[in-house]
Enzyme design. Sequence first.
Site, short mmCIF file in Angstrom:
data_model
loop_
_atom_site.label_atom_id
_atom_site.label_comp_id
_atom_site.label_asym_id
_atom_site.label_seq_id
_atom_site.Cartn_x
_atom_site.Cartn_y
_atom_site.Cartn_z
N ASP A 220 0.64 -1.03 0.06
CA ASP A 220 0.07 -0.19 0.24
C ASP A 220 0.67 1.28 0.02
O ASP A 220 2.04 1.05 0.22
CB ASP A 220 -0.48 -0.09 1.97
CG ASP A 220 -0.67 -0.36 2.28
OD1 ASP A 220 0.91 -0.17 2.77
OD2 ASP A 220 -0.75 -1.36 3.49
N ASN B 154 -7.34 -3.23 14.17
CA ASN B 154 -9.13 -3.35 13.51
C ASN B 154 -9.13 -4.84 12.81
O ASN B 154 -10.28 -4.65 12.05
CB ASN B 154 -9.36 -1.96 13.10
CG ASN B 154 -8.89 -1.70 11.73
OD1 ASN B 154 -8.28 -2.53 10.89
ND2 ASN B 154 -9.08 -0.93 10.91
N HIS C 139 -7.09 -5.61 9.84
CA HIS C 139 -7.06 -4.82 8.06
C HIS C 139 -5.87 -6.06 8.11
O HIS C 139 -5.02 -5.92 8.76
CB HIS C 139 -7.44 -3.77 8.77
CG HIS C 139 -6.06 -2.83 8.86
ND1 HIS C 139 -5.90 -1.01 8.82
CD2 HIS C 139 -4.73 -3.14 8.72
CE1 HIS C 139 -4.64 -0.50 9.46
NE2 HIS C 139 -3.59 -1.81 8.81
#
Length: 250
Positions: free
Chosen positions: A70, A139, A141
């Site tokens: 990313d 979370n 991800h």
Amino acid sequence: MFRPRVLIVKDPSSVAVAGADVVEELITERPDAVLALPTGRTPIDLYRELVRRTRLGRIDWSRVRAFNLDEWVGVPADSEASYASFMNEHLYAHVNMPATHRFIPNGLAPDLDGECRQYEDAIESVGGIELAILGIGRNGHIGFNEPGTPFEVRTHVATVSADTRAANAYSFPGGDPPSSAITVGIATIMLARRIVLLATGDEKALILRRALEGAVDVSVPASVLQRHSNVTIIADERAGSLLPRPVSER
Ligand code: PGA
């Protein structure tokens, strides 16, 4: 459904050593391997260990290709906060991987959707990813695929959750990360032939348990890994503290 292999080792430096073993073995066996690589705090020790082994002449990166998972949207590659800078600092400046073999999405591309398509094409044109190394967000991800992201998506522009922005504030001068990023999709990650997920510290213990022991559901993106046939989780004792212990240790 498959069961990911879980390797629980003592501490973050043992996670780095175990992760580096996987990378070194792969590159020794397949010098032209294609990797997907993460950023974040967790892989820093892994990159340090890989650089150390490279200096000892154990890893030759000249034919390896690597795709970052990313990059932030709107952050110039030469800014300190970009993942391009992160990769240079922690790995690329220290190893002999040709610049043309290092792929990072361009978060400043005028056509971001076109950039995402090109990134997917680049991955496909080299035969897909052999080994994807992942971290896991608090979370759940993976990459910037936040809770709620459909499992079918490929590389796309993702909205970064408030929780993830807070977790990354440390790397932005004003403490204010962008609210979007380009990320390889969950479907892209699932096409990797092998996946290794690294997790360290107490703050990952609960989410690691939900991801591995809970239902496979988009509310916990990493739970999709239960559907992949070749996943290894490398966790330190703290991150692995809530996982069921192997029968031999009970
Ligand atoms: P961290 O990030 O290594 O900084 O905890 C992991 C992630 O968000 O994937």
